[in-house]
Design an enzyme around this catalytic site. Structure first.
Site, PDB file in Angstrom:
ATOM      1  CB  THR A  50      -0.877   0.002   1.266  1.00 17.83           C
ATOM      2  OG1 THR A  50      -1.609  -1.214   1.304  1.00 17.83           O
ATOM      3  CG2 THR A  50      -1.830   1.183   1.279  1.00 17.83           C
ATOM      4  CB  THR A  51       3.594   2.294   2.316  1.00 17.99           C
ATOM      5  OG1 THR A  51       2.750   2.019   3.439  1.00 17.99           O
ATOM      6  CG2 THR A  51       4.444   3.503   2.589  1.00 17.99           C
ATOM      7  CE1 TYR A 142      -1.651  -5.241   3.584  1.00 19.94           C
ATOM      8  CE2 TYR A 142      -0.643  -5.007   1.425  1.00 19.94           C
ATOM      9  CZ  TYR A 142      -1.101  -4.448   2.611  1.00 19.94           C
ATOM     10  OH  TYR A 142      -1.004  -3.096   2.797  1.00 19.94           O
ATOM     11  CE  LYS A 172       1.359  -5.076   4.855  1.00 19.59           C
ATOM     12  NZ  LYS A 172       0.600  -4.351   5.824  1.00 19.59           N
ATOM     13  CB  SER A 174      -3.255  -4.004   7.376  1.00 11.89           C
ATOM     14  OG  SER A 174      -1.866  -3.940   7.263  1.00 11.89           O
ATOM     15  CG  ASP A 200       2.370   1.410  11.517  1.00 20.25           C
ATOM     16  OD1 ASP A 200       1.833   0.349  11.147  1.00 20.25           O
ATOM     17  OD2 ASP A 200       3.115   2.071  10.784  1.00 20.25           O
ATOM     18  CD  GLU A 201      -2.525   3.913  13.424  1.00 22.81           C
ATOM     19  OE1 GLU A 201      -1.553   3.239  13.034  1.00 22.81           O
ATOM     20  OE2 GLU A 201      -3.240   4.567  12.646  1.00 22.81           O
ATOM     21  CB  VAL A 215       4.189  -5.113   7.694  1.00 23.14           C
ATOM     22  CG1 VAL A 215       4.621  -4.493   6.370  1.00 23.14           C
ATOM     23  CG2 VAL A 215       4.609  -6.556   7.767  1.00 23.14           C
ATOM     24  CB  SER A 217       3.600   3.632   6.363  1.00 26.90           C
ATOM     25  OG  SER A 217       2.841   4.201   7.419  1.00 26.90           O
TER      26      SER A 217
HETATM   27  C1  LIG Z   1      -3.799   1.706   5.528  1.00 30.10           C
HETATM   28  C2  LIG Z   1      -2.303   1.756   5.640  1.00 30.10           C
HETATM   29  O1  LIG Z   1      -1.666   2.395   4.843  1.00 30.10           O
HETATM   30  N1  LIG Z   1      -1.763   1.070   6.607  1.00 30.10           N
HETATM   31  C3  LIG Z   1      -0.322   1.027   6.821  1.00 30.10           C
HETATM   32  C4  LIG Z   1       0.018   1.462   8.228  1.00 30.10           C
HETATM   33  O2  LIG Z   1       1.401   1.389   8.416  1.00 30.10           O
HETATM   34  C5  LIG Z   1      -0.445   2.907   8.451  1.00 30.10           C
HETATM   35  O3  LIG Z   1       0.190   3.760   7.534  1.00 30.10           O
HETATM   36  C6  LIG Z   1      -0.108   3.357   9.858  1.00 30.10           C
HETATM   37  O4  LIG Z   1      -0.678   2.483  10.785  1.00 30.10           O
HETATM   38  C7  LIG Z   1      -0.574   4.790  10.110  1.00 30.10           C
HETATM   39  O5  LIG Z   1      -1.982   4.854  10.134  1.00 30.10           O
HETATM   40  C8  LIG Z   1       0.195  -0.385   6.577  1.00 30.10           C
HETATM   41  O6  LIG Z   1      -0.621  -1.349   7.174  1.00 30.10           O
HETATM   42  C9  LIG Z   1       0.258  -0.598   5.076  1.00 30.10           C
HETATM   43  C10 LIG Z   1       1.367  -1.457   4.701  1.00 30.10           C
HETATM   44  O7  LIG Z   1       1.965  -2.115   5.519  1.00 30.10           O
HETATM   45  C11 LIG Z   1       1.753  -1.472   3.295  1.00 30.10           C
HETATM   46  O8  LIG Z   1       2.198  -0.470   2.820  1.00 30.10           O
HETATM   47  O9  LIG Z   1       1.615  -2.490   2.657  1.00 30.10           O
END
Ligand SMILES: CC(=O)N[C@@H]([C@@H](O)[C@H](O)[C@H](O)CO)[C@@H](O)CC(=O)C(=O)O
Length: 308
Positions: A50-51, A142, A172, A174, A200-201, A215, A217
């Protein structure tokens, strides 16, 4: 499949660096790898997710990025997992074969989300066809229902999964549904699967439930601090782990209120690391200069428990 070291700790969901005119910026990746390892103490990456705007890239671009991460990460990174999900099966299969050929440490697949699987069997049938193309590569599902809209519970998916996908390695995860995560971990008695958390939060909550790692961002630029949270949790010093989670949450809560997504992640990573991540690809648009100024001021104002 030869058993390999399990993924533990943090995995950076990599950003795809782009040039100002919107092309992928491969020469930056060597520096990016060194930055993650040396400055953030993060030695695992999840590429083209996603990121990484994976679903906004062409197949050719995704292959080039995968190749660059695998080659630049050689002898520096522990695990390079390539996301090979797409909206159609042949592209997923092509990317899975490519990831296997270049020596990726794992592949991951998102649920297709235009025509969606409506139950566990349909989803597993799709994943199985992709996994079969890379029979020596550990496979991760995922799970990201807020973006795919596919809400099939992971604990159901796990039933009998190894018989259907022999390379199945983990998930993974999410999603905020910690009940589902807890049921998965409870089912994983032998510890054969990995559960890598992706919100992450609230990572500390997932660690308490038994997640093996994460995993996300934010590990691109808050990896150092999140690693200190993991260390405090393992010690155990829960009060210290909470302090880190609260401060990480304070930053994320602040930016989420301003409007936070991949474009803003690119901007934050650029000002924290000094590595130019460039603009996002349409339909995403650049973070505003107002966002950047406010996010930077907020991050600079946080005093971490280790004094840095
Ligand atoms: C919806 C989203 O982008 N979620 C992020 C989180 O890391 C997110 O950026 C973080 O928790 C801040 O909200 C990850 O789960 C996405 C991720 O790992 C990826 O890029 O594949």
């Amino acid at each position: 499949m030869t058993p390999r070291k399990k993924v533990k700790g943090l995995v950076a969901a990599t950003i795809t660096p782009m040039t100002p005119d919107g092309k992928i910026n491969l020469p930056v990746i060597g520096h990016y790898v060194d930055y993650l390892v040396n400055e953030q103490n993060v030695k695992n990456v999840f590429v083209n997710g996603t990121t990484g705007e994976g679903l906004s890239l062409s197949i050719q671009e995704r292959k080039q990025l995968a190749e660059e991460w695998v080659s630049q990460g050689k002898d520096k990174l522990d695990h390079v997992i390539i996301h090979v999900g797409a909206l159609n099966l042949p592209e997923c299969q092509e990317l899975a074969r490519h990831a296997a050929a270049i020596g990726a440490g794992g592949i991951a697949v998102i649920a297709p989300f235009f025509f969606k699987p409506t139950n566990k069997d349909e989803l597993v049938a799709f994943l199985q066809k992709v996994a079969l193309e890379a029979p020596e590569v550990p496979f991760y599902y995922y799970h990201i229902p807020p973006l795919t809209g596919v809400k099939i519970r992971v604990e159901e998916l796990l039933d009998g999964i190894k018989a259907q996908i022999p390379t199945f390695q983990g998930v993974k995860f999410s999603d905020t549904d910690l009940l589902d995560l807890a049921q998965c971990i409870n089912k994983n008695e032998t510890g054969e699967f990995e559960f890598l958390y992706g919100v992450d939060e609230q990572l500390l909550g997932a660690l308490a439930i038994g997640a093996n790692g994460a995993v996300g961002s934010t590990y691109n630029y808050l990896g150092r601090q999140t690693n200190l949270m993991l260390q405090a949790f393992a010690k155990p010093d829960f009060a210290l782990a909470q302090q880190y989670q609260f401060l990480i949450g304070e930053f994320l809560n602040f930016v989420i209120k301003l409007g936070f997504g991949v474009a803003q992640t690119k901007a934050v990573m650029t000002f924290v690391s000094g590595i130019p991540m460039g603009p996002p690809r349409l339909p995403l648009v650049d973070a505003s200069s107002e966002f950047i100024a406010k996010a930077k001021a907020k991050l600079d104002s946080i005093v971490w428990p280790d004094g840095n």
